[in-house]
Design a protein around this motif. Structure first.
Motif, PDB file in Angstrom:
ATOM      1  N   ALA A 185       0.936  -1.136   0.051  1.00 40.82           N
ATOM      2  CA  ALA A 185       0.029   0.080   0.059  1.00 40.82           C
ATOM      3  C   ALA A 185       0.991   1.264   0.116  1.00 40.82           C
ATOM      4  O   ALA A 185       0.626   2.372  -0.668  1.00 40.82           O
ATOM      5  CB  ALA A 185      -0.920   0.053   1.013  1.00 40.82           C
ATOM      6  N   ALA A 186       2.119   1.100   0.700  1.00 39.78           N
ATOM      7  CA  ALA A 186       2.998   2.369   0.818  1.00 39.78           C
ATOM      8  C   ALA A 186       3.499   2.598  -0.626  1.00 39.78           C
ATOM      9  O   ALA A 186       3.732   3.833  -1.037  1.00 39.78           O
ATOM     10  CB  ALA A 186       3.956   2.126   1.770  1.00 39.78           C
ATOM     11  N   ILE A 187       3.850   1.691  -1.344  1.00 37.02           N
ATOM     12  CA  ILE A 187       4.453   1.773  -2.595  1.00 37.02           C
ATOM     13  C   ILE A 187       3.230   2.354  -3.725  1.00 37.02           C
ATOM     14  O   ILE A 187       3.661   3.175  -4.487  1.00 37.02           O
ATOM     15  CB  ILE A 187       5.007   0.596  -3.075  1.00 37.02           C
ATOM     16  N   GLY A 188       2.212   1.860  -3.486  1.00 35.27           N
ATOM     17  CA  GLY A 188       0.986   2.298  -4.124  1.00 35.27           C
ATOM     18  C   GLY A 188       0.725   3.994  -4.078  1.00 35.27           C
ATOM     19  O   GLY A 188       0.590   4.781  -4.999  1.00 35.27           O
ATOM     20  N   ASN A 189       0.700   4.218  -2.781  1.00 33.70           N
ATOM     21  CA  ASN A 189       0.716   5.636  -2.522  1.00 33.70           C
ATOM     22  C   ASN A 189       1.641   6.598  -2.781  1.00 33.70           C
ATOM     23  O   ASN A 189       1.505   7.665  -3.588  1.00 33.70           O
ATOM     24  CB  ASN A 189       0.478   5.690  -0.923  1.00 33.70           C
ATOM     25  N   SER A 190       2.993   6.223  -2.743  1.00 32.43           N
ATOM     26  CA  SER A 190       4.152   6.718  -3.326  1.00 32.43           C
ATOM     27  C   SER A 190       4.118   6.974  -4.838  1.00 32.43           C
ATOM     28  O   SER A 190       4.434   7.929  -5.297  1.00 32.43           O
ATOM     29  CB  SER A 190       5.536   6.257  -2.756  1.00 32.43           C
ATOM     30  N   LEU A 191       3.636   5.852  -5.656  1.00 34.67           N
ATOM     31  CA  LEU A 191       3.507   5.922  -6.929  1.00 34.67           C
ATOM     32  C   LEU A 191       2.457   6.956  -7.438  1.00 34.67           C
ATOM     33  O   LEU A 191       2.663   7.822  -8.230  1.00 34.67           O
ATOM     34  CB  LEU A 191       3.294   4.624  -7.516  1.00 34.67           C
ATOM     35  N   ILE A 192       1.325   6.797  -6.501  1.00 34.78           N
ATOM     36  CA  ILE A 192       0.406   7.954  -7.128  1.00 34.78           C
ATOM     37  C   ILE A 192       0.870   9.498  -6.839  1.00 34.78           C
ATOM     38  O   ILE A 192       0.632  10.272  -7.735  1.00 34.78           O
ATOM     39  CB  ILE A 192      -0.971   7.829  -6.278  1.00 34.78           C
ATOM     40  N   ILE A 193       1.443   9.746  -5.683  1.00 28.36           N
ATOM     41  CA  ILE A 193       1.667  10.989  -5.389  1.00 28.36           C
ATOM     42  C   ILE A 193       2.892  11.385  -6.358  1.00 28.36           C
ATOM     43  O   ILE A 193       2.941  12.424  -6.637  1.00 28.36           O
ATOM     44  CB  ILE A 193       1.921  11.160  -3.970  1.00 28.36           C
ATOM     45  N   ALA A 194       4.065  10.705  -6.556  1.00 29.73           N
ATOM     46  CA  ALA A 194       5.090  10.804  -7.228  1.00 29.73           C
ATOM     47  C   ALA A 194       4.894  11.242  -8.542  1.00 29.73           C
ATOM     48  O   ALA A 194       5.422  12.108  -9.234  1.00 29.73           O
ATOM     49  CB  ALA A 194       6.165   9.825  -7.228  1.00 29.73           C
ATOM     50  N   MET A 195       4.112  10.227  -9.198  1.00 30.75           N
ATOM     51  CA  MET A 195       3.638  10.447 -10.547  1.00 30.75           C
ATOM     52  C   MET A 195       2.700  11.649 -10.821  1.00 30.75           C
ATOM     53  O   MET A 195       2.855  12.457 -11.799  1.00 30.75           O
ATOM     54  CB  MET A 195       2.963   9.055 -10.880  1.00 30.75           C
ATOM     55  N   GLY A 196       1.794  11.818 -10.019  1.00 30.15           N
ATOM     56  CA  GLY A 196       0.860  12.907 -10.168  1.00 30.15           C
ATOM     57  C   GLY A 196       1.676  14.255  -9.763  1.00 30.15           C
ATOM     58  O   GLY A 196       1.544  15.235 -10.551  1.00 30.15           O
ATOM     59  N   GLY A 197       2.384  14.265  -8.757  1.00 30.37           N
ATOM     60  CA  GLY A 197       3.432  15.598  -8.623  1.00 30.37           C
ATOM     61  C   GLY A 197       4.293  15.840  -9.734  1.00 30.37           C
ATOM     62  O   GLY A 197       4.362  16.899 -10.262  1.00 30.37           O
ATOM     63  N   ALA A 198       5.071  14.886 -10.168  1.00 30.26           N
ATOM     64  CA  ALA A 198       5.939  15.022 -11.447  1.00 30.26           C
ATOM     65  C   ALA A 198       5.192  15.347 -12.788  1.00 30.26           C
ATOM     66  O   ALA A 198       5.817  16.388 -13.390  1.00 30.26           O
ATOM     67  CB  ALA A 198       6.573  13.906 -11.762  1.00 30.26           C
ATOM     68  N   LEU A 199       3.921  14.934 -12.863  1.00 30.63           N
ATOM     69  CA  LEU A 199       3.230  15.249 -14.175  1.00 30.63           C
ATOM     70  C   LEU A 199       2.844  16.910 -13.862  1.00 30.63           C
ATOM     71  O   LEU A 199       2.912  17.424 -14.971  1.00 30.63           O
ATOM     72  CB  LEU A 199       2.111  14.426 -14.488  1.00 30.63           C
ATOM     73  N   LEU A 200       2.267  17.275 -12.910  1.00 34.25           N
ATOM     74  CA  LEU A 200       2.176  18.584 -12.607  1.00 34.25           C
ATOM     75  C   LEU A 200       3.051  19.519 -12.728  1.00 34.25           C
ATOM     76  O   LEU A 200       2.903  20.544 -13.041  1.00 34.25           O
ATOM     77  CB  LEU A 200       1.159  18.747 -11.101  1.00 34.25           C
ATOM     78  N   ILE A 201       4.334  19.068 -12.100  1.00 36.54           N
ATOM     79  CA  ILE A 201       5.216  19.969 -12.233  1.00 36.54           C
ATOM     80  C   ILE A 201       5.944  20.105 -13.597  1.00 36.54           C
ATOM     81  O   ILE A 201       6.273  21.111 -14.026  1.00 36.54           O
ATOM     82  CB  ILE A 201       6.583  19.287 -11.480  1.00 36.54           C
ATOM     83  N   ILE A 202       5.654  19.052 -14.541  1.00 34.41           N
ATOM     84  CA  ILE A 202       6.448  19.123 -15.918  1.00 34.41           C
ATOM     85  C   ILE A 202       5.204  20.239 -16.626  1.00 34.41           C
ATOM     86  O   ILE A 202       5.875  21.164 -17.304  1.00 34.41           O
ATOM     87  CB  ILE A 202       6.300  17.855 -16.628  1.00 34.41           C
ATOM     88  N   LEU A 203       3.775  19.833 -16.577  1.00 34.85           N
ATOM     89  CA  LEU A 203       3.091  20.796 -17.333  1.00 34.85           C
ATOM     90  C   LEU A 203       3.288  22.183 -16.961  1.00 34.85           C
ATOM     91  O   LEU A 203       3.364  22.973 -17.719  1.00 34.85           O
ATOM     92  CB  LEU A 203       1.558  20.431 -16.813  1.00 34.85           C
ATOM     93  N   VAL A 204       3.202  22.424 -15.486  1.00 31.14           N
ATOM     94  CA  VAL A 204       3.132  23.966 -15.377  1.00 31.14           C
ATOM     95  C   VAL A 204       4.735  24.563 -15.286  1.00 31.14           C
ATOM     96  O   VAL A 204       4.852  25.413 -16.242  1.00 31.14           O
ATOM     97  CB  VAL A 204       2.921  23.796 -13.594  1.00 31.14           C
ATOM     98  N   SER A 205       5.726  23.839 -15.234  1.00 32.05           N
ATOM     99  CA  SER A 205       7.170  24.219 -15.215  1.00 32.05           C
ATOM    100  C   SER A 205       7.448  24.397 -16.702  1.00 32.05           C
ATOM    101  O   SER A 205       8.097  25.491 -17.043  1.00 32.05           O
ATOM    102  CB  SER A 205       7.953  23.596 -14.475  1.00 32.05           C
ATOM    103  N   SER A 206       7.260  23.616 -17.454  1.00 31.60           N
ATOM    104  CA  SER A 206       7.630  23.792 -19.038  1.00 31.60           C
ATOM    105  C   SER A 206       6.805  25.024 -19.548  1.00 31.60           C
ATOM    106  O   SER A 206       7.513  25.628 -20.580  1.00 31.60           O
ATOM    107  CB  SER A 206       7.076  22.614 -19.585  1.00 31.60           C
TER     108      SER A 206
END
Length: 273
Positions: A65-86
């Motif tokens: 469950a911890a890996i699942g939560n980390s994946l959701i947060i890391a992938m969601g955060g990285a995607l949002l960072i890429i969209l806004v920052s680029s």
């Protein structure tokens, strides 16, 4: 003389590489030891190869469950960072005006503020809007931490790209927005890979803020799952190390996938940017 100098360089690099591997060896050594053995007992270079630590650590810490939560947060955060920052980096690099200069300098100032300083007011805000123990709140929080530095990377990288790239696309009928996403963004793969590695790992390893915003057992991320061996179960070094090795594996895989773009993305804008 040249052969001696080359040998010295390779020897120095080899020593540095071996030194950097020592913490990982100690972690793996502890993960394979029996509960009764410490680092200073027995033959220090050879563990007990007690693989049951991994299954026990997985079960006790609910690592799945911890890996699942980390994946959701890391992938969601990285995607949002890429969209806004680029988009922000493109606007700052291509359209020079006072407003963009002010925004860029404000972002640089934000890079100097430790995230832990604003945790308490953010906790008050998130509690008032129902963001505690939610994925979306952690994604927004992690993205806000990573956007300033990512904008700096994107802006520095885009500055060295010729304007003719998007101008030719606009002549062919694209709008500036579609020209950026369909043409220019294709050339931003190195810096995007660097952002994914740097910010993704920062989110993946975040503990200081996750411990405040993710208080329920179901929402624990990997750092919180590993830390439970220091709290609820005392200092169980073998289980802690085994859980850390399990949590480290996805990050190593991601780095191996993107590493060929990593150095290029970090250094491409450094000379001319």
């Amino acid at each position: 003389m040249n052969l001696t100098r080359m040998f010295s360089k390779y020897a120095l690099v080899t020593v540095m590489a071996l030194l950097s591997l020592i913490p990982f060896y100690i972690l793996l050594y502890l993960a394979l030891n029996t509960p009764s053995r410490t680092l200073f007992n027995g033959f220090v270079l050879l563990p007990d190869f007690h693989f049951a630590n991994f299954s026990q650590a997985w079960k006790v810490s609910k690592m799945g469950a911890a890996i699942g939560n980390s994946l959701i947060i890391a992938m969601g955060g990285a995607l949002l960072i890429i969209l806004v920052s680029s988009c922000a980096g493109y606007a700052i690099a291509r359209h020079h005006n006072k407003f963009h200069a002010i925004v860029f300098h404000v972002l640089l100032i934000c890079m100097m503020i430790p995230a832990i300083i604003i945790t308490v007011p953010l906790y008050t805000l998130m509690k008032s809007i129902g963001g505690i123990n939610t994925h979306w709140a952690m994604i927004l929080l992690m993205a806000s931490n990573g956007i300033p530095f990512s904008v700096f990377l994107y802006a520095s990288f885009i500055k060295v790209l010729p304007r003719e790239i998007e101008e030719s696309a606009i002549i062919d009928g694209c709008t500036p927005f579609t020209a950026f996403w369909r043409v220019t963004f294709h050339f931003l793969r190195p810096v995007t890979a660097a952002v994914v590695i740097l910010q993704g790992l920062a989110i993946w390893n975040n503990y200081g803020q996750a411990v405040f915003f993710l208080t329920s057992q179901e929402m624990r991320t990997i750092p919180l799952a590993v830390s439970m061996f220091f709290q609820q179960y005392g200092a169980q070094w073998n289980l802690m190390a085994a859980a850390a090795v399990i949590g480290l594996a996805p990050a190593v895989i991601a780095f191996l996938i993107f590493q060929k773009y990593f150095v290029k993305g970090i250094t491409a804008g450094a000379v001319k940017g």
